[in-house]
Write a protein that holds these residues in place. Structure first.
Motif, short mmCIF file in Angstrom:
data_model
loop_
_atom_site.label_atom_id
_atom_site.label_comp_id
_atom_site.label_asym_id
_atom_site.label_seq_id
_atom_site.Cartn_x
_atom_site.Cartn_y
_atom_site.Cartn_z
N GLU A 125 36.22 50.08 26.50
CA GLU A 125 37.52 49.40 26.43
C GLU A 125 38.54 50.11 27.30
OE1 GLU A 125 37.83 47.32 22.06
OE2 GLU A 125 38.18 49.47 22.18
N ILE A 126 38.54 51.42 27.27
CA ILE A 126 39.49 52.19 28.08
C ILE A 126 39.24 51.94 29.56
CG2 ILE A 126 40.22 54.52 28.72
CD1 ILE A 126 39.43 55.33 25.81
N ALA A 127 37.97 51.92 29.95
CA ALA A 127 37.62 51.68 31.35
C ALA A 127 38.06 50.30 31.81
CB ALA A 127 36.12 51.85 31.56
N LYS A 128 37.95 49.30 30.94
CA LYS A 128 38.33 47.93 31.30
C LYS A 128 39.84 47.77 31.34
CE LYS A 128 34.13 45.84 29.40
NZ LYS A 128 33.56 45.03 28.30
N GLN A 129 40.53 48.39 30.38
CA GLN A 129 41.98 48.24 30.30
C GLN A 129 42.69 49.04 31.37
OE1 GLN A 129 43.13 49.40 26.34
NE2 GLN A 129 42.02 47.72 25.36
N LYS A 130 42.08 50.18 31.76
CA LYS A 130 42.65 51.11 32.74
C LYS A 130 43.97 51.72 32.29
CE LYS A 130 40.39 48.96 36.70
NZ LYS A 130 39.30 49.93 36.69
N MET A 145 47.07 56.67 32.22
CA MET A 145 46.30 57.58 31.39
C MET A 145 44.83 57.19 31.38
SD MET A 145 48.83 57.90 28.11
CE MET A 145 47.88 59.18 27.31
N SER A 146 43.94 58.17 31.30
CA SER A 146 42.51 57.93 31.23
C SER A 146 41.97 58.45 29.92
CB SER A 146 41.81 58.63 32.40
OG SER A 146 41.89 60.03 32.25
#
Length: 247
Positions: A52-57, A1-2
């Motif tokens: 955070e979303i970009a780092k966690q993927k 999910m993005s």
């Protein structure tokens, strides 16, 4: 999910000041903000920033992004302490021409003057775990501007925030939800990875839909807005709107 799979809330000002009524629905009462955060907690959603979303993927389905446009300085009085108290995070989008100034674009329309955050405020947001993003330079409708002006707005915004924070910012919100032509390429060329709109014909990283929180919202309506079914509803209704909704 993005990040495009997540509900993204759009807020501006949180205050009980009656002399700011001319800004409504973009000013909400403290009790409305509390009600919204209560719904997030009750449904056990996690608040995330775009970085955070970009780092966690990846992220859980019970995740949400809370975003604030314009960076009113008064948010330090109630909204930000309330977020911190609940261990929640949010993203704050700053129009860089007005750092430490006022919401001139509203004042020009005869609306209330609201002091905005200064450079120290923006740095402090990051220190407490919030995220700062771009909101153009002059808070104008980018979808109606000449290409040269659009490029200037993005460049000035990124350069100023990079200078203040010591690093580039990666996320953007279009003022008035107005999406310029070739937005995806322009964002990329200026170091931005995603951008928030309001209405959008398609849900894409460079034009992500957001829902507004307003004083008329009840707990049931807020609960609905953070559910996938509401995102599906928006995918149908946004695509049927006139292009003027995002231009």
């Amino acid at each position: 999910m993005s990040c495009i799979d997540l509900p993204i809330a759009m807020l501006h000002h949180v205050s009980d000041r009656e002399d700011w009524d001319s800004i409504r629905p973009f000013v909400i009462n403290n009790s409305t903000f509390t009600r919204f955060l209560d719904v997030i907690e009750k449904r056990e959603f996690q608040t995330l920033t775009f970085d955070e979303i970009a780092k966690q993927k990846k992220h859980g389905r019970k995740s949400i992004v809370i975003s604030f446009d314009d960076c009113g300085k008064h948010l330090w009085d109630f909204a930000i302490p309330e977020l911190v108290r609940r261990n929640m995070k949010a993203v704050f989008f700053m129009p860089t021409a007005y750092i430490g100034g006022l919401n001139d674009w509203n004042i020009e329309q005869g609306k209330s003057a609201i002091p905005l955050m200064n450079e120290s405020d923006l740095r402090e947001l990051e220190k407490i775990g919030m995220e700062v993003g771009g909101h153009s330079h002059h808070h104008i409708r980018l979808g109606t501007c000449e290409k040269s002006e659009v490029l200037s707005q993005f460049a000035q915004c990124q350069n100023i925030l990079t200078s203040i924070l010591g690093h580039p910012v990666h996320h953007f919100a279009y003022p008035f939800g107005s999406i310029p032509e070739n937005a995806e390429q322009i964002l990329h060329n200026h170091g931005f990875k995603s951008a928030c709109a309001i209405f959008s014909p398609q849900q894409l990283p460079h034009q992500m839909r957001r829902f507004i929180v307003h004083d008329g919202d009840s707990q049931p309506s807020l609960s609905l807005k953070i559910r996938p079914i509401y995102q599906h509803y928006r995918s149908l209704t946004d695509s049927r709107k006139s292009p003027s909704a995002w231009k």
